[in-house]
Write a protein that holds these residues in place. Sequence first.
Motif, PDB file in Angstrom:
ATOM      1  N   LEU A   1       0.837  -1.189   0.000  1.00 41.17           N
ATOM      2  CA  LEU A   1       0.000   0.000   0.000  1.00 41.17           C
ATOM      3  C   LEU A   1       0.879   1.249   0.000  1.00 41.17           C
ATOM      4  O   LEU A   1       1.821   1.358   0.787  1.00 41.17           O
ATOM      5  N   ALA A   2       0.572   2.182  -0.876  1.00 39.29           N
ATOM      6  CA  ALA A   2       1.298   3.449  -0.940  1.00 39.29           C
ATOM      7  C   ALA A   2       0.638   4.454   0.000  1.00 39.29           C
ATOM      8  O   ALA A   2      -0.424   4.985  -0.303  1.00 39.29           O
ATOM      9  N   ASN A   3       1.262   4.677   1.138  1.00 39.60           N
ATOM     10  CA  ASN A   3       0.761   5.672   2.085  1.00 39.60           C
ATOM     11  C   ASN A   3       1.384   7.034   1.863  1.00 39.60           C
ATOM     12  O   ASN A   3       0.889   8.043   2.356  1.00 39.60           O
ATOM     13  N   ASN A   4       2.508   7.048   1.135  1.00 36.67           N
ATOM     14  CA  ASN A   4       3.211   8.276   0.785  1.00 36.67           C
ATOM     15  C   ASN A   4       3.537   8.222  -0.704  1.00 36.67           C
ATOM     16  O   ASN A   4       3.472   7.157  -1.323  1.00 36.67           O
TER      17      ASN A   4
ATOM     18  N   ASN B   1      -3.812  -0.793  -4.193  1.00 38.88           N
ATOM     19  CA  ASN B   1      -3.924   0.670  -4.167  1.00 38.88           C
ATOM     20  C   ASN B   1      -5.109   1.177  -4.980  1.00 38.88           C
ATOM     21  O   ASN B   1      -5.117   2.337  -5.396  1.00 38.88           O
TER      22      ASN B   1
ATOM     23  N   SER C   1      -7.796   2.906  -5.382  1.00 38.21           N
ATOM     24  CA  SER C   1      -8.633   3.973  -4.842  1.00 38.21           C
ATOM     25  C   SER C   1      -8.153   5.298  -5.409  1.00 38.21           C
ATOM     26  O   SER C   1      -7.015   5.418  -5.899  1.00 38.21           O
TER      27      SER C   1
ATOM     28  N   GLN D   1      -7.444   7.761  -3.683  1.00 37.15           N
ATOM     29  CA  GLN D   1      -6.475   8.323  -2.748  1.00 37.15           C
ATOM     30  C   GLN D   1      -5.076   7.758  -2.974  1.00 37.15           C
ATOM     31  O   GLN D   1      -4.088   8.493  -2.913  1.00 37.15           O
ATOM     32  N   CYS D   2      -4.980   6.465  -3.242  1.00 32.87           N
ATOM     33  CA  CYS D   2      -3.667   5.811  -3.289  1.00 32.87           C
ATOM     34  C   CYS D   2      -3.018   5.809  -4.675  1.00 32.87           C
ATOM     35  O   CYS D   2      -1.801   6.007  -4.791  1.00 32.87           O
TER      36      CYS D   2
ATOM     37  N   LEU E   1      -0.645   8.547  -5.699  1.00 31.81           N
ATOM     38  CA  LEU E   1       0.616   8.595  -4.960  1.00 31.81           C
ATOM     39  C   LEU E   1       1.702   7.757  -5.616  1.00 31.81           C
ATOM     40  O   LEU E   1       2.872   7.840  -5.243  1.00 31.81           O
TER      41      LEU E   1
END
Length: 252
Positions: free
Chosen positions: A127-130, A151, A153, A155-156, A159
Amino acid sequence: MSDSGGEWQVARRRKGASRSSKSLQVSLLVAASASVSKPPEDTDTEDRPEKVGEGRSCQRLECVCYGLGPFSSCVASRYQLAMLLLLLDIPLKDCSVYDPAFSSAEMDVLRELGLTVLTENEEGKRLANNPTFFYLMHCGKALYNNLLWKNWSTQCLPLMVIIGNSFSGMRERTTEKEFKRDYSYISKAVDFSVERKLPCPSRLIDVFNDTAVITFPSNSLNRLPQSTWTEPPEPLYQHSSDLEIILKETQS
């Protein structure tokens, strides 16, 4: 292999890098900068070239490399590792690498370089949180598909910047039935992602052919129906006889 880490450090710092390496580096940074140097909801500067690093004081930039291969015995893998080191514009400790083919000596070399060696086979499900570069040179389609699923979404995905094989190239080389059935996330992403092909010198055609920088602009994602993102099922690959990746061992 004991002195290899020092040799790689010297090679990385050489100012006389080849023109082909510099060309790839510049092309990558220009293609990726808009995605990793600003929050994903900001679309006003989508095409404005920036240096990677501008405007990201509040967000940590990371890099993940899968499938590099046994670089102690494979020339192509050594070139790909060298290019990874040239491209990095972030602290090496923020770059994680994994390949089940790595020997213990190769893992030691990578640690000496300052890279973080992962010990678990994530199968690409990271998962890409940053803001994150994913360096996936010539990896199997399932690895890309797993990464997209994890990922999936609005949101992700913005990124992520993927440096690897072209999605459109995968589609051209795979039957439509198989592509949509087994690699559904790549099949969908190819229509809204942005690909920028990287130049490949003829002498390195076996190393960097079909390489692209792939990004996922927020404005394109936000135009898709909300149902696109609802409860995406985890890929199972029940019909695929050759996944081109090594799955993690299941516990009995």
